[in-house]
Design an enzyme around this catalytic site. Structure first.
Site, PDB file in Angstrom:
ATOM      1  N   LYS A 181       0.825  -1.200   0.000  1.00  0.00           N
ATOM      2  CA  LYS A 181       0.000   0.000   0.000  1.00  0.00           C
ATOM      3  C   LYS A 181       0.862   1.254   0.000  1.00  0.00           C
ATOM      4  O   LYS A 181       2.022   1.226   0.450  1.00  0.00           O
ATOM      5  CB  LYS A 181      -0.879   0.034   1.257  1.00  0.00           C
ATOM      6  CG  LYS A 181      -1.951  -1.029   1.331  1.00  0.00           C
ATOM      7  CD  LYS A 181      -2.703  -0.913   2.655  1.00  0.00           C
ATOM      8  CE  LYS A 181      -3.804  -1.946   2.755  1.00  0.00           C
ATOM      9  NZ  LYS A 181      -4.902  -1.701   1.814  1.00  0.00           N
ATOM     10  N   ARG A 191     -10.342 -11.416   1.560  1.00  0.00           N
ATOM     11  CA  ARG A 191     -11.157 -12.491   0.991  1.00  0.00           C
ATOM     12  C   ARG A 191     -10.457 -13.846   1.076  1.00  0.00           C
ATOM     13  O   ARG A 191     -11.118 -14.884   1.103  1.00  0.00           O
ATOM     14  CB  ARG A 191     -11.534 -12.159  -0.459  1.00  0.00           C
ATOM     15  CG  ARG A 191     -10.378 -12.126  -1.428  1.00  0.00           C
ATOM     16  CD  ARG A 191     -10.720 -11.401  -2.711  1.00  0.00           C
ATOM     17  NE  ARG A 191     -10.844  -9.961  -2.485  1.00  0.00           N
ATOM     18  CZ  ARG A 191     -11.220  -9.100  -3.456  1.00  0.00           C
ATOM     19  NH1 ARG A 191     -11.488  -9.539  -4.666  1.00  0.00           N
ATOM     20  NH2 ARG A 191     -11.312  -7.812  -3.192  1.00  0.00           N
TER      21      ARG A 191
END
Length: 492
Positions: free
Chosen positions: A275, A349
């Protein structure tokens, strides 16, 4: 180790009844302003009372219903503003805060729902999380809501309002616990720490069973997604498994089992798909979904909801290391399905998939509910104050949205279009981790592949799970969003 507060922190005590008497009572009042807006500041009126305002009419719609109960009526915000302002008064007062009683006088007309919303605002708006060895500012500890004069002779249903205070307190406590867990600093909050906090949160509750699954157990059972995400960290991943069963305390089950799965990424660098540095500090709250599941589970078990509730929180740190999982890897999940990894920053996920498959196989619930700060796409679509609801059953999604709205959490039902199914399928594995198309939708459809054909309700809280500034009862950074909705939905 950082000097964090004890978790859960104590919350404001709220009572309701006839007017209290004493020398250290601070008089306050809720007044109604005509129209759809009300003064934002808490004012000191000529009688010496601090006044907070609510509008006569609801101010904005929250979901698909036109009913007043599904609209923001200002009571939560008024409670939060009032308690914050009186906190400054108490902090500067020579008498210790715990000796004060903040007495709240209500307008001529009010409902149990108004009182419940007010109590949520009083409790949650008074909450903060500060890591320091310095003296913390004093804050309001005791609030008393005054019933109208002559209520005992007028047919006034006192029990409805006592229940409203109890409900508001339970909901407020759930939000505060979720916030405490989410806002704890990442150097303290390892997966093991979160697991121990979950165990402590439900300690002493009859009918609750706790299992903390370590990395060795995950390896033996084939939880490839959780292990892949946690591989780059020196602090190993875990699976938190909490079960409430009313039959364990000789109470009947009147409804079918529900499995709640919350994302528990205790810190997220993005892994190899790293990130940007800006904003990465807030990634300590990337387990807000898991925190809200823990908090909701505790509240449901305390209130002995007549159904079996299973809470699964897969927890890991997504760090950068020579052992980190990579784009291009193929990971085998619990149950045998394989994922083609295309972005290591889509780690949520990966861990949810394992827990969904495990919960569906072991408990065979009527539905699997997932909640996670999952996709920036949901935030772009709905903003920072509304959560996305994805459901196989449109009516179930709308029902959950309405229940959340009644306790002040915004949701909007979203579709899972069948034409996108091919995007979810991988050419080199069973499923593609980040399918092409609308990101929040395809993420939900990815998760659906692991439910073993059981109904899925997926809650994406990437927007409302964090806040940059204070509004209504919300304070930065972790908001505790979702805890109240889960409690309200499963209790009613």
């Amino acid at each position: 180790m950082a000097p964090i507060p004890n978790i859960p922190q104590k919350v404001t005590s709220v009572t309701i009844g006839p007017r209290a008497e004493g020398s250290e009572i601070i008089e306050t009042e809720i007044k109604v302003a005509p129209g759809q807006t009300a003064p934002g500041d808490v004012e000191l009126d000529t009688s010496g009372r601090w006044v907070a305002w609510v509008p006569t009419e609801p101010t904005r719609p929250l979901d698909l219903s036109d009913g007043r109960e599904f609209l923001e009526d200002g009571w939560r915000g008024a409670g939060a503003k009032l308690v914050r302002r009186i906190g400054k008064v108490v902090d500067g007062h020579p008498v210790r805060a715990k000796k004060h009683i903040v007495q709240v006088n209500l307008p001529a007309e009010f409902t149990p729902d108004n009182v419940r919303s007010l109590v949520i605002g009083l409790i949650v708006g008074n909450h903060s999380f500060v890591t320091t060895n310095k003296r913390k500012p004093a804050r309001v500890r005791n609030v008393h809501v005054v019933l109208p004069e002559g209520y005992e002779f007028s047919g006034f249903e006192t029990s409805d309002y006592v229940d409203a205070v109890q409900q508001g307190t339970a909901l407020g406590k759930a939000t505060c616990l979720s916030r405490d867990l989410a806002n704890a600093p990442a150097n303290v909050k390892s997966p093991e720490w979160l697991a121990n906090q979950a165990k402590q949160a439900v300690a002493g509750l009859d009918g609750v069973k706790v299992r903390l699954r370590d990395a060795g157990w995950l390896e033996d059972k084939g939880f490839g997604g959780i292990l892949a995400v946690g591989r780059g960290s020196s602090r190993p991943p875990m699976l938190i498994e909490l079960v409430w069963d009313p039959q364990k305390i000789d109470k009947p089950r009147r409804r079918r089992t529900v499995v709640l799965v919350g994302k528990g990424v205790t810190f997220d660098t993005g892994g190899i798909s790293v990130k940007p540095a800006a904003g990465m500090d807030t990634m300590r709250t990337d387990m807000t979904g898991g925190a809200s599941v823990i908090a909701a589970f505790r509240a449901l078990a305390e209130q002995q909801v007549p159904r079996k509730i299973v809470a699964l929180i897969p927890t890991a740190e997504n760090m950068i290391d020579g052992k980190s999982y990579r784009p291009g890897d193929v990971v085998e999940h619990y149950g045998g399905l394989t994922s083609e990894v295309t972005n290591t920053d889509a780690e949520g996920r990966m861990i949810l998939a394992d827990a969904i498959s495990y919960g569906a196989k072991k408990y065979k619930p009527t539905a699997v509910v997932t909640i996670a700060t999952l996709t920036g796409a949901a935030k772009l679509a709905l903003g920072t104050r509304t959560g996305a609801v994805f459901s196989d059953n449109w009516g179930a999604g709308v029902k959950l949205a309405r229940r959340g709205a009644t306790v002040g959490e915004n949701w909007w039902p979203m579709p899972m279009q069948e034409y996108l199914e091919d995007n979810v399928t991988s050419k080199i594995a069973d499923v593609r981790q980040t399918p092409k198309g609308p990101g929040a939708t395809t993420a939900a459809m990815f998760l659906r592949r692991f439910t073993r054909d059981l109904p899925l309700i997926h809650l994406d809280i990437a927007g409302p799970g964090r806040a940059e500034s204070t509004y209504d009862e919300v304070t930065p950074v972790g908001t505790g969003f979702g805890a109240r909705t889960l409690v309200q939905w499963l209790l009613h």
